[in-house]
Every structure is written in structure tokens, then in C-alpha cells.
Write a protein that holds these residues in place. Structure first.
Motif, PDB file in Angstrom:
ATOM      1  N   GLU A 120       0.779  -1.248   0.029  1.00 39.06           N
ATOM      2  CA  GLU A 120      -0.059  -0.107  -0.016  1.00 39.06           C
ATOM      3  C   GLU A 120       0.678   1.270   0.185  1.00 39.06           C
ATOM      4  O   GLU A 120       0.703   2.122  -0.727  1.00 39.06           O
ATOM      5  CB  GLU A 120      -0.939   0.110   1.239  1.00 39.06           C
ATOM      6  CG  GLU A 120      -1.909  -1.043   1.187  1.00 39.06           C
ATOM      7  CD  GLU A 120      -3.006  -0.896   2.296  1.00 39.06           C
ATOM      8  OE1 GLU A 120      -2.609  -0.359   3.363  1.00 39.06           O
ATOM      9  OE2 GLU A 120      -4.083  -1.741   2.372  1.00 39.06           O
ATOM     10  N   ILE A 171       2.212   1.645  -3.173  1.00 38.11           N
ATOM     11  CA  ILE A 171       1.180   2.226  -4.289  1.00 38.11           C
ATOM     12  C   ILE A 171       0.938   3.623  -4.005  1.00 38.11           C
ATOM     13  O   ILE A 171       0.759   4.472  -4.959  1.00 38.11           O
ATOM     14  CB  ILE A 171      -0.247   1.361  -4.180  1.00 38.11           C
ATOM     15  CG1 ILE A 171      -0.034   0.048  -4.805  1.00 38.11           C
ATOM     16  CG2 ILE A 171      -1.585   2.037  -4.863  1.00 38.11           C
ATOM     17  CD1 ILE A 171      -1.157  -0.937  -4.163  1.00 38.11           C
ATOM     18  N   LEU A 172       0.827   3.951  -2.905  1.00 36.42           N
ATOM     19  CA  LEU A 172       0.739   5.303  -2.541  1.00 36.42           C
ATOM     20  C   LEU A 172       1.750   6.205  -3.063  1.00 36.42           C
ATOM     21  O   LEU A 172       1.767   7.333  -3.532  1.00 36.42           O
ATOM     22  CB  LEU A 172       0.624   5.639  -0.915  1.00 36.42           C
ATOM     23  CG  LEU A 172       0.197   7.217  -0.606  1.00 36.42           C
ATOM     24  CD1 LEU A 172      -1.131   7.393  -0.790  1.00 36.42           C
ATOM     25  CD2 LEU A 172       0.169   7.088   1.238  1.00 36.42           C
ATOM     26  N   GLY A 203       3.725   5.481  -5.508  1.00 39.59           N
ATOM     27  CA  GLY A 203       3.663   5.609  -7.118  1.00 39.59           C
ATOM     28  C   GLY A 203       2.467   6.761  -7.649  1.00 39.59           C
ATOM     29  O   GLY A 203       2.808   7.304  -8.277  1.00 39.59           O
ATOM     30  N   LEU A 204       1.222   6.627  -6.702  1.00 42.35           N
ATOM     31  CA  LEU A 204       0.201   7.416  -7.132  1.00 42.35           C
ATOM     32  C   LEU A 204       0.639   8.989  -6.865  1.00 42.35           C
ATOM     33  O   LEU A 204       0.543   9.869  -7.790  1.00 42.35           O
ATOM     34  CB  LEU A 204      -0.979   7.355  -6.420  1.00 42.35           C
ATOM     35  CG  LEU A 204      -1.971   5.757  -6.522  1.00 42.35           C
ATOM     36  CD1 LEU A 204      -2.964   5.743  -5.533  1.00 42.35           C
ATOM     37  CD2 LEU A 204      -2.389   6.264  -8.126  1.00 42.35           C
ATOM     38  N   LEU A 205       1.502   9.189  -5.862  1.00 43.37           N
ATOM     39  CA  LEU A 205       2.140  10.424  -5.671  1.00 43.37           C
ATOM     40  C   LEU A 205       2.944  11.070  -6.707  1.00 43.37           C
ATOM     41  O   LEU A 205       2.886  12.096  -7.121  1.00 43.37           O
ATOM     42  CB  LEU A 205       2.491  10.714  -4.272  1.00 43.37           C
ATOM     43  CG  LEU A 205       1.607  10.653  -2.912  1.00 43.37           C
ATOM     44  CD1 LEU A 205       2.394  10.664  -1.547  1.00 43.37           C
ATOM     45  CD2 LEU A 205       0.711  11.893  -3.114  1.00 43.37           C
ATOM     46  N   LEU A 260       3.065   9.860  -9.626  1.00 43.91           N
ATOM     47  CA  LEU A 260       2.161  10.081 -11.035  1.00 43.91           C
ATOM     48  C   LEU A 260       1.387  11.421 -10.987  1.00 43.91           C
ATOM     49  O   LEU A 260       1.341  12.267 -11.956  1.00 43.91           O
ATOM     50  CB  LEU A 260       1.245   9.095 -11.107  1.00 43.91           C
ATOM     51  CG  LEU A 260       1.817   7.597 -11.764  1.00 43.91           C
ATOM     52  CD1 LEU A 260       0.780   6.721 -11.751  1.00 43.91           C
ATOM     53  CD2 LEU A 260       2.547   8.111 -13.167  1.00 43.91           C
ATOM     54  N   LYS A 261       0.954  11.750  -9.706  1.00 45.72           N
ATOM     55  CA  LYS A 261       0.010  13.055  -9.693  1.00 45.72           C
ATOM     56  C   LYS A 261       0.954  14.117  -9.659  1.00 45.72           C
ATOM     57  O   LYS A 261       0.637  15.067 -10.478  1.00 45.72           O
ATOM     58  CB  LYS A 261      -0.630  13.032  -8.221  1.00 45.72           C
ATOM     59  CG  LYS A 261      -1.580  14.252  -8.120  1.00 45.72           C
ATOM     60  CD  LYS A 261      -2.460  14.282  -6.890  1.00 45.72           C
ATOM     61  CE  LYS A 261      -3.394  15.307  -6.815  1.00 45.72           C
ATOM     62  NZ  LYS A 261      -4.288  15.264  -6.007  1.00 45.72           N
ATOM     63  N   HIS A 294       2.657  14.963 -13.306  1.00 47.29           N
ATOM     64  CA  HIS A 294       1.762  15.535 -14.415  1.00 47.29           C
ATOM     65  C   HIS A 294       1.525  17.128 -14.061  1.00 47.29           C
ATOM     66  O   HIS A 294       1.070  17.682 -15.034  1.00 47.29           O
ATOM     67  CB  HIS A 294       0.421  15.052 -14.365  1.00 47.29           C
ATOM     68  CG  HIS A 294       0.600  13.467 -15.162  1.00 47.29           C
ATOM     69  ND1 HIS A 294       1.409  12.916 -15.286  1.00 47.29           N
ATOM     70  CD2 HIS A 294      -0.685  12.519 -15.138  1.00 47.29           C
ATOM     71  CE1 HIS A 294       1.347  11.754 -15.992  1.00 47.29           C
ATOM     72  NE2 HIS A 294       0.016  11.460 -15.783  1.00 47.29           N
TER      73      HIS A 294
END
Length: 120
Positions: free
Chosen positions: A105, A108-109, A111-113, A115-116, A119
Motif C-alpha cells: 500500500e 502504491i501510495l 507511486g500515485l503521488l 504520478l500525480k 503531471h
């Protein structure tokens, strides 16, 4: 003079013979009383021995039952140890799985940060 192969001792006075007979009778009576007391003591001792033997038999049976219960308790404890070891392994496996899930988790968190914010 002899009678049936025994010779008669020379006799003293009748009074001496009577005293000797009375004395012999007294000794015989005391001996008889002593034997009766000894028999009574032997009977009492035998009765006490039988009681003690009975009590010892009961105690032996009690000790054997206690030994069997202790053996059963020992077997139950052995089974309990095996179960506790299995439970400990299961708890360890669950902790490892939880740690892996938390790491996943967090990954994943992160990775999401990434990616966010990548961009923006």
C-alpha cells in the motif's frame, strides 16, 4: 516301684506333695493365662495388620488413579503445546502478510503521488 516304664521318686510327706502340686498348678495357670494374653495380642495384631493392609491397598489404588490422571494431563499438555506452536506460526504468518500488504500500500501510495505530481 515303676509304672509304665517310669520309676516313682521316693515320696516325702503328703503335705510336700500337695504344696508341689499346688505350686505346679499355679505355674500352669500363670502359663495358661500368659498364653491366652499372647493369643489375644496376636489376634489384635493380626486385625490391625489386616486393617493396615486394607488401607495400603486403598492408597495404592488412589496413587494409581492419580498417576493415570497425571499421565492424561501430560498428554493433554503435549497436545496443547503443539496447538500453541501452530497458533504462533499462524500469528507470525499473519504479521508477515500484514507487513507485506502495508509495504504494498505504501508503494502504491508513493507511486500515485509520483504520478500525480509528475503531471503537474
Amino acid at each position: 516301684m515303676s509304672y509304665a516304664g517310669y520309676s516313682q521318686l521316693p515320696s516325702g510327706s503328703d503335705q510336700e506333695q500337695a504344696q508341689l502340686a499346688a505350686s505346679t498348678y499355679d505355674v500352669l495357670q500363670r502359663t495358661t493365662d500368659s498364653i491366652q494374653r499372647s493369643n489375644q495380642i496376636a489376634i489384635e495384631t493380626e486385625n490391625m495388620g489386616a486393617e493396615v493392609l486394607g488401607e495400603l491397598g486403598e492408597q495404592r489404588e488412589s496413587l494409581l488413579r492419580t498417576t493415570r490422571r497425571l499421565e492424561d494431563a501430560d498428554q493433554d499438555l503435549s497436545k496443547s503445546r503443539v496447538i500453541i506452536r501452530k497458533l504462533s506460526r499462524e500469528v507470525l504468518y499473519n504479521k508477515i502478510i500484514l507487513i507485506l500488504i502495508i509495504i504494498l500500500e505504501v508503494g502504491i501510495l508513493v507511486g500515485l503521488l509520483v504520478l500525480k505530481f509528475a503531471h503537474l
